[in-house]
Write a protein that holds these residues in place. Sequence first.
Motif, PDB file in Angstrom:
ATOM      1  N   HIS A  11      22.745  45.828  28.962  1.00 52.03           N
ATOM      2  CA  HIS A  11      22.281  46.871  29.883  1.00 52.03           C
ATOM      3  C   HIS A  11      21.238  47.777  29.249  1.00 52.03           C
ATOM      4  CE1 HIS A  11      24.512  50.283  28.074  1.00 52.03           C
ATOM      5  NE2 HIS A  11      25.425  49.389  27.795  1.00 52.03           N
ATOM      6  N   ASN A  19      29.446  37.309  23.373  1.00 48.13           N
ATOM      7  CA  ASN A  19      30.048  37.854  24.592  1.00 48.13           C
ATOM      8  C   ASN A  19      31.155  38.815  24.189  1.00 48.13           C
ATOM      9  OD1 ASN A  19      30.205  37.960  27.502  1.00 48.13           O
ATOM     10  ND2 ASN A  19      32.186  36.983  27.298  1.00 48.13           N
ATOM     11  N   LEU A  34      19.020  35.828  33.121  1.00 47.23           N
ATOM     12  CA  LEU A  34      18.772  37.185  32.631  1.00 47.23           C
ATOM     13  C   LEU A  34      18.982  37.252  31.128  1.00 47.23           C
ATOM     14  CD1 LEU A  34      18.232  40.202  33.074  1.00 47.23           C
ATOM     15  CD2 LEU A  34      20.672  40.490  33.571  1.00 47.23           C
ATOM     16  N   VAL A  35      20.078  36.665  30.657  1.00 46.40           N
ATOM     17  CA  VAL A  35      20.370  36.678  29.217  1.00 46.40           C
ATOM     18  C   VAL A  35      19.265  35.965  28.439  1.00 46.40           C
ATOM     19  CG1 VAL A  35      21.939  35.793  27.449  1.00 46.40           C
ATOM     20  CG2 VAL A  35      22.864  36.915  29.492  1.00 46.40           C
ATOM     21  N   ALA A  42      25.268  39.436  40.625  1.00 46.91           N
ATOM     22  CA  ALA A  42      24.591  38.289  40.023  1.00 46.91           C
ATOM     23  C   ALA A  42      25.508  37.068  39.981  1.00 46.91           C
ATOM     24  CB  ALA A  42      24.119  38.627  38.613  1.00 46.91           C
ATOM     25  N   LYS A  83      25.892  45.088  34.346  1.00 42.57           N
ATOM     26  CA  LYS A  83      25.962  43.661  34.056  1.00 42.57           C
ATOM     27  C   LYS A  83      25.584  42.820  35.287  1.00 42.57           C
ATOM     28  CE  LYS A  83      30.180  43.799  32.372  1.00 42.57           C
ATOM     29  NZ  LYS A  83      31.442  43.384  31.733  1.00 42.57           N
ATOM     30  N   GLY A  84      25.213  43.489  36.361  1.00 41.66           N
ATOM     31  CA  GLY A  84      24.772  42.750  37.536  1.00 41.66           C
ATOM     32  C   GLY A  84      25.947  42.346  38.402  1.00 41.66           C
ATOM     33  N   GLN A 117      22.201  33.274  37.639  1.00 40.74           N
ATOM     34  CA  GLN A 117      21.286  34.408  37.507  1.00 40.74           C
ATOM     35  C   GLN A 117      21.551  35.179  36.215  1.00 40.74           C
ATOM     36  OE1 GLN A 117      22.279  36.277  41.258  1.00 40.74           O
ATOM     37  NE2 GLN A 117      20.351  35.622  42.205  1.00 40.74           N
ATOM     38  N   MET A 118      22.831  35.318  35.881  1.00 35.40           N
ATOM     39  CA  MET A 118      23.172  36.007  34.647  1.00 35.40           C
ATOM     40  C   MET A 118      22.659  35.233  33.434  1.00 35.40           C
ATOM     41  SD  MET A 118      24.414  38.544  33.059  1.00 35.40           S
ATOM     42  CE  MET A 118      25.220  39.434  34.381  1.00 35.40           C
ATOM     43  N   GLY A 168      30.276  42.738  27.855  1.00 33.31           N
ATOM     44  CA  GLY A 168      29.422  41.634  28.242  1.00 33.31           C
ATOM     45  C   GLY A 168      28.539  41.138  27.102  1.00 33.31           C
TER      46      GLY A 168
END
Length: 210
Positions: A80, A53, A28-29, A20, A16-17, A24-25, A58
């Motif tokens: 992931h 979520n 990414l999403v 991050a 999940k980083g 940033q998350m 995540g």
Amino acid sequence: MNKETTNTNIDNNSEKGQQATPEQMMELVKAVYHNGTVALKMFFDEVEGQVLNQENYGPVFVFQVKDEANDSYACGFFLHELVAKFQSGGDPAQWMASFYFEMMKNGGGKPLPTPPADEEGAKAFIDNQLVPLCINAVRSEFEPETVHAGLDFNPQFGPVFETGFPTIRDGNNVCAVPLHLLYTHMMLNRDPAELLIQGLYKIREEHGLQ
């Protein structure tokens, strides 16, 4: 049996980083959602999606597509695994679409299952549907070889589904996957037994068995 466990797909910090930032998350999403939508539109004219979520795992991406009969089919994917597929250099679009093609074999559409209303209903679902499905799947996959399959308890992860080969006596012979991960797969219209079967094939590979 050796009580070691093999790949359980439960270490999510790095997936999940871990480093991050929230920004940033979010980026990414957004990127993964966009890529997932574009990938599925290579095979289906109508694609709708949403991001949920999931407390333990995540972001979960749920995409819904329609077949020629206008029936809808929904399937969920973990962040992931989508990141891994898009970075693998393979064919993530074909991989994602395969889940829908499999559901379409039965026709009539398939929305996400309605989760049990309470703990008692969840226990009944696990006992009457999830566990028998997994037991039958792993045993039929490796017939006529004897395959151990059933519930166990892991001090770190709680209830797990454990399966393995009693005939393998040296080294790791058991694959254990948290029950809540298998349950989550079923709630996303994914086959939970695939996790167990992959783990069993990995064990066979480690021991040089075909």
